[in-house]
Write an enzyme that holds these catalytic residues in place. Sequence first.
Site, PDB file in Angstrom:
ATOM      1  NE  ARG A  60      34.911  35.287  40.770  1.00 26.01           N
ATOM      2  CZ  ARG A  60      34.893  35.714  42.102  1.00 26.01           C
ATOM      3  NH1 ARG A  60      34.515  35.193  43.083  1.00 26.01           N
ATOM      4  NH2 ARG A  60      34.158  37.349  42.004  1.00 26.01           N
ATOM      5  N   GLY A  61      38.963  35.865  41.354  1.00 28.37           N
ATOM      6  CA  GLY A  61      39.155  37.475  42.201  1.00 28.37           C
ATOM      7  C   GLY A  61      40.463  37.554  42.210  1.00 28.37           C
ATOM      8  CB  ALA A  62      41.793  40.703  41.500  1.00 30.49           C
ATOM      9  NE  ARG A  94      40.442  34.469  34.865  1.00 29.14           N
ATOM     10  CZ  ARG A  94      39.248  34.926  35.120  1.00 29.14           C
ATOM     11  NH1 ARG A  94      39.481  34.971  37.436  1.00 29.14           N
ATOM     12  NH2 ARG A  94      38.215  34.934  34.649  1.00 29.14           N
ATOM     13  CD  GLN A 203      32.033  35.312  38.094  1.00 27.56           C
ATOM     14  OE1 GLN A 203      30.497  36.329  37.575  1.00 27.56           O
ATOM     15  NE2 GLN A 203      32.919  35.142  37.057  1.00 27.56           N
ATOM     16  CG  ASP A 244      39.424  41.436  37.698  1.00 23.33           C
ATOM     17  OD1 ASP A 244      38.015  41.906  37.904  1.00 23.33           O
ATOM     18  OD2 ASP A 244      39.717  40.233  37.935  1.00 23.33           O
ATOM     19  CG  ASN A 254      35.127  44.990  38.180  1.00 25.28           C
ATOM     20  OD1 ASN A 254      35.782  44.188  39.334  1.00 25.28           O
ATOM     21  ND2 ASN A 254      33.806  44.627  38.167  1.00 25.28           N
ATOM     22  CE  LYS A 255      33.628  38.540  35.828  1.00 27.95           C
ATOM     23  NZ  LYS A 255      34.391  37.721  35.205  1.00 27.95           N
TER      24      LYS A 255
HETATM   25  O1  MRU Z   1      36.691  36.970  36.077  1.00 37.28           O
HETATM   26  P1  MRU Z   1      36.600  36.582  37.643  1.00 37.28           P
HETATM   27  O2  MRU Z   1      35.159  36.466  38.658  1.00 37.28           O
HETATM   28  O3  MRU Z   1      37.467  36.388  38.520  1.00 37.28           O
HETATM   29  O4  MRU Z   1      36.101  38.381  38.053  1.00 37.28           O
HETATM   30  C1  MRU Z   1      36.382  38.586  39.246  1.00 37.28           C
HETATM   31  C2  MRU Z   1      35.520  40.077  39.614  1.00 37.28           C
HETATM   32  O5  MRU Z   1      35.720  40.909  37.976  1.00 37.28           O
HETATM   33  C3  MRU Z   1      35.294  40.781  39.947  1.00 37.28           C
HETATM   34  O6  MRU Z   1      35.396  42.140  40.423  1.00 37.28           O
HETATM   35  C4  MRU Z   1      37.437  41.282  40.715  1.00 37.28           C
HETATM   36  O7  MRU Z   1      38.023  40.895  41.090  1.00 37.28           O
HETATM   37  C5  MRU Z   1      37.481  41.974  42.312  1.00 37.28           C
HETATM   38  S1  MRU Z   1      37.818  41.458  43.559  1.00 37.28           S
HETATM   39  C6  MRU Z   1      38.544  42.193  44.124  1.00 37.28           C
END
Ligand code: MRU
Length: 356
Positions: A60-62, A94, A203, A244, A254-255
């Site tokens: 996970r994470g962009a 996603r 997270q 994201d 973002n999250k």
């Molecule tokens: O749902 P997730 O855990 O994939 O969400 C991730 C985030 O929101 C991060 O803050 C985002 O991807 C930036 S990571 C460099």
Amino acid sequence: MGDHVTRPDDAAIPTLCWEEPPDGPVLVLLDQTRLPHEEVELVCTDVQALVGAISSLAVRGAPVLGIAGAYGVALAAARGYDVEEAAELLAQARPTAVNLAYGVRRAVAAYRAADPDRAPAVALAEARALHAEDAAASAAMAAHGQRLLAELAPGGGYRLLTHCNTGALVSGGEGTAFGVVLAAHRAGELRRLWVDETRPLLQGSRLTAYEAARAGMPYTLLADNAAGSLFTAGEVDAVLVGADRIAADGSTANKVGTYPLAVLAAYHHVPFVVVAPTTTVDLATPDGAGIEVEQRPAGEVTELARAPLGAQAYNPAFDVTPAELITAIVTENGTVSPVTADGLAAVCAGRKSSTG
Ligand code: MRU
């Protein structure tokens, strides 16, 4: 899902890596759903397994989603599966993190443009190239971010607040926002990292606290709703988060929970900084209203909240912060501040296209 394997030795498991055992290539992931208590590999032998890992947030994470998507295309090609079908499945796993579709498109474009007998190797080379570029982007963002912090909070000894998880677990390198925090820590400039727990999937408390502890950082965990009192107490010098998807006008998805932090930061006159590679900027989406926000199962909220059986839940994975609440966006090509469409377009000029 793929197969879980526990490493026999104490060797650190990389966030993701391509391996070629005798029975065919595989993509090996560090299963982030099991952290911090277990470090377990998830071995994906096909795209279905990888799509499962992406949907369940094992990876996970962009930025790392983009890398995983590109390796997924390479995996389908190497194993003789239908690459176009695999690409579609992966890109849709996603919807918000734009890097996923970007990475998939890059590997597919390379695959299509190659001689058929070399196409699997070319797709893999493209995935490896994206992986290496993302590592380089991390390092560049850390350097730009450090310079920005020195301007925004002269005197050092920063107290930084972060949300979600943005370190090596989401990146080919050391991460986005967390990469900047790490650089400050290594320079002896970090007084404290405030880590939002990041409900509902935690997270922050599971992953950022794990990464901060491993790096030996001074960090303190807080419940998301404790951030307000921290600002009131004057304990935050800057907020640093990842992204994201960044729309052309700078609006940033973002999250979920990021937007309320930006509102708090603006009210308290604390800089609010987004750190993201240009691969997260989506110039084709004009503004925040155009960003699709992933809705996740209600159970992720109700189980953590110990709600009564049958309770409904609102569970958007992300929220969108408008550009006017963002002090700066730090990319590998430089920092955009104030955040304007022209400034963003300028740092994105010359970046690698996803369609070959
Ligand atoms: O749902 P997730 O855990 O994939 O969400 C991730 C985030 O929101 C991060 O803050 C985002 O991807 C930036 S990571 C460099």
